[in-house]
Scaffold this active site. Structure first.
Site, PDB file in Angstrom:
ATOM      1  N   PHE A   1       0.808  -1.227   0.000  1.00  0.00           N
ATOM      2  CA  PHE A   1       0.000   0.000   0.000  1.00  0.00           C
ATOM      3  C   PHE A   1       0.841   1.278   0.000  1.00  0.00           C
ATOM      4  O   PHE A   1       0.511   2.245   0.677  1.00  0.00           O
ATOM      5  CB  PHE A   1      -0.969   0.025   1.197  1.00  0.00           C
ATOM      6  CG  PHE A   1      -1.601  -1.302   1.516  1.00  0.00           C
ATOM      7  CD1 PHE A   1      -2.252  -2.038   0.545  1.00  0.00           C
ATOM      8  CD2 PHE A   1      -1.546  -1.831   2.802  1.00  0.00           C
ATOM      9  CE1 PHE A   1      -2.847  -3.266   0.839  1.00  0.00           C
ATOM     10  CE2 PHE A   1      -2.135  -3.061   3.108  1.00  0.00           C
ATOM     11  CZ  PHE A   1      -2.786  -3.780   2.111  1.00  0.00           C
ATOM     12  N   HIS A   2       1.908   1.305  -0.800  1.00  0.00           N
ATOM     13  CA  HIS A   2       2.801   2.467  -0.817  1.00  0.00           C
ATOM     14  C   HIS A   2       2.979   3.055  -2.220  1.00  0.00           C
ATOM     15  O   HIS A   2       4.105   3.292  -2.657  1.00  0.00           O
ATOM     16  CB  HIS A   2       4.185   2.083  -0.271  1.00  0.00           C
ATOM     17  CG  HIS A   2       4.209   1.648   1.149  1.00  0.00           C
ATOM     18  ND1 HIS A   2       5.275   0.957   1.705  1.00  0.00           N
ATOM     19  CD2 HIS A   2       3.305   1.793   2.150  1.00  0.00           C
ATOM     20  CE1 HIS A   2       5.021   0.708   2.971  1.00  0.00           C
ATOM     21  NE2 HIS A   2       3.820   1.193   3.264  1.00  0.00           N
ATOM     22  N   PRO A   3       1.922   3.329  -2.974  1.00  0.00           N
ATOM     23  CA  PRO A   3       2.117   3.901  -4.310  1.00  0.00           C
ATOM     24  C   PRO A   3       2.628   5.336  -4.242  1.00  0.00           C
ATOM     25  O   PRO A   3       2.118   6.156  -3.468  1.00  0.00           O
ATOM     26  CB  PRO A   3       0.719   3.833  -4.929  1.00  0.00           C
ATOM     27  CG  PRO A   3      -0.210   3.872  -3.760  1.00  0.00           C
ATOM     28  CD  PRO A   3       0.489   3.123  -2.669  1.00  0.00           C
TER      29      PRO A   3
END
Length: 550
Positions: free
Chosen positions: A477-479
């Protein structure tokens, strides 16, 4: 909402901030501190008036829930053997900080020094460390690395697990040093994560920065807003059109528009507004305002290999989760003391190390959890287990965020392009090897760990492990990176070092999308730091203009 002829927000604003997520909350706070500035904040999600936004373990119920998550999905990924991934994004004020892991992590000093070496002044480690300290309200107090007077609360975890202590000892047996603080610029080591909580309650960006200042008469928040496009007069951004409660509304600014909608929505809004790759916009029939090939490109994310090990003779959350008595005791402990499993971040123990000897600084991060499940949103497994997830901190694969159509409500096409490079596949294979070595250490043998995923049938050769990484890999969850900072000669740069969209006026992007390269760790705190520094730049630039007019 009061409006002229039900189509216009009354008056002009000095700033329109699009997005009340992690970055937008900070920007709104800082810009509205000047009582002369009228600030309008437009948030697509709603208010954080649900209990699971505040009890830390609520991430189990928020992720994958349309009340709190935009429910995005990636395209089918070749590197993941044709799988599509759920791609959670926070649907609420506070954005992803309302549903994320709450892990306070800055990254490594060299991450930011690399930004400076790309020609981006003001973004080196010494520059950003001052902003991190200014934001901090840290349990360690005012020290060389931390601050005590800021709004961003950082605390120690309020629960411990014997099995995680054993994993930490196993890491030490491998030669990984113990650390009490991952946020000194060098995050090498094994230790417990510090968390963004206040006395056992999630501390989101909305709680820290936005809600305390909503009483300011010059700050206006509108929720449930679907931005359709930015408005331009020539090359200057002058306003925005959006839908709210079934009405089309227009808001105008005499100053700047700040796009803080995140690494997925910010490039989507730019493209809907005619700012993006000219060929793609032409295909969709969107009038071109500014040809920016970098908009929606350079997508980076941390892909984790979620290895799961069954354990024996030690407590994990799995069996407590499935016990009515266990759930009751957890609830009672939280209600009485704000301690125990309900205060848990998704991961409690962290390990930063190298996947192979040629790396001169940690290039993989472990998130270790005393639980296991097939995916977020699913129930926990019924057998005792730990999840030992290793992610590549600096992937070389690059993906894209594109419009699916001209319809602003259509979900974008998200293609992270995981494991597209040989280097990323090699790091993934090596990370699984490191995981297996960790779980074979003496410190864990009393609990007889059994590999459940990827499974003992997966061999140790590169091809088998790379395929296994594709089978068990998932986003952490780190775009970031889809509107990156860069110098004038970089054709893929979208914003300059002051986060102004180049080739246009009155428009900045302030969120995780501006990172040229991803930081070596969880990305929420770096995003908040970017907002802190950038908001100061906005104020400085306005003052410079005012002085020039005198």
């Amino acid at each position: 909402m009061a409006a002229d002829a039900e189509t216009h927000v009354e008056g002009d604003f000095d700033y329109i901030v699009i997005g009340a997520g992690s970055a937008g909350c900070v920007v709104a706070n800082r810009l509205s501190a000047d009582a002369r500035s009228r600030v309008l904040v437009l948030e697509a999600g709603g208010r954080d008036n649900w209990i699971w936004f505040h009890i830390p373990v609520g991430y189990l119920f928020a992720i994958g829930n349309p009340r709190s998550d935009w429910m995005f999905e990636t395209e089918k990924e070749p590197g993941l053997n044709g799988r599509s991934l759920k791609y959670p994004r926070g649907k609420v004020i506070g954005g992803c900080s309302a549903i994320n892991a709450m892990i306070s992590m800055r990254g490594q000093a060299q991450d930011y020094d690399c930004w400076r070496q790309l020609g981006l002044p003001g973004w080196g480690w010494d520059d950003v460390r001052a902003a991190f300290k200014r934001l901090d309200n840290h349990f360690l107090g005012d020290t060389e690395h931390h601050g005590a007077g800021g709004e961003w609360r950082v605390e120690e975890p309020r629960v411990r697990w014997d099995v995680l202590d054993a994993v930490a000892r196993a890491a030490a047996e491998m030669g990984i040093p113990r650390t009490d603080d991952f946020n000194t610029g060098d995050n090498t080591g094994v230790g417990y994560f510090h968390v963004n909580q206040k006395r056992g309650v999630r501390w989101s960006a909305a709680r820290a920065f936005l809600k305390p200042v909503l009483g300011r008469s010059n700050l206006r928040l509108e929720t449930g807003v679907l931005v359709e496009k930015l408005l331009f007069e020539g090359k200057r951004a002058v306003g925005v059109t959006f839908r709210q409660n079934g009405r089309l509304v227009e808001a105008r600014t005499r100053g700047e528009i700040i796009l803080s909608a995140g690494a997925i929505a910010s490039p989507q809004i730019l493209q809907l507004s005619g700012v993006g790759p000219a060929d793609r916009l032409a295909e969709l029939g969107i009038p071109l305002v500014c040809d920016k090939p970098g908009v929606g490109n350079n997508l980076q994310d941390h892909l984790q290999q979620r290895a799961i090990y069954k354990v024996h003779g030690v407590k994990t959350l799995n069996e407590t989760y499935h016990s009515l008595i266990g759930r009751g005791l957890m609830g009672a402990e939280y209600a009485l003391f704000q301690t125990g499993p309900l205060t848990m971040a998704p991961s409690q123990l962290g390990i930063f190390t190298t996947s192979s000897p040629e790396h001169d600084r940690p290039n993989i991060q472990f998130h270790v959890q005393p639980l296991s499940l097939d995916k977020f949103g699913d129930p926990l497994h019924r057998f005792p287990a730990v999840t030992v997830s290793a992610c590549n901190l600096r992937p070389t694969s690059r993906g894209t965020v594109r419009l699916r159509s001209r319809d602003p409500s259509a979900k974008p096409v998200i293609a992270p392009n995981y494991l597209a490079t040989y280097e990323d596949r090699r790091v993934a294979a090596d990370a699984i090897r490191v995981t297996r070595r960790l779980m074979q250490q003496h410190a864990l043998q009393a609990y007889r760990p059994e590999e459940f995923l990827p499974g003992p049938s997966v061999g140790d050769d590169d091809a088998a492990l790379a395929k296994a990484a594709g089978d068990i890999g998932t986003t952490i969850f780190h775009p970031v990176g889809t509107a990156k900072m860069g110098i004038a000669s970089d054709p893929m740069a979208v914003v300059d070092a002051r986060l102004r969209v180049t080739g246009l006026e009155g428009l900045r992007v302030i969120d995780a999308s501006v990172m040229p390269t991803i930081t070596s760790g969880n990305t929420n705190t770096p995003t908040i730091m970017i907002a802190e520094k950038a908001a100061a730049m906005v104020v400085e630039d306005r003052r410079a203009v005012e002085v020039g007019r005198v």
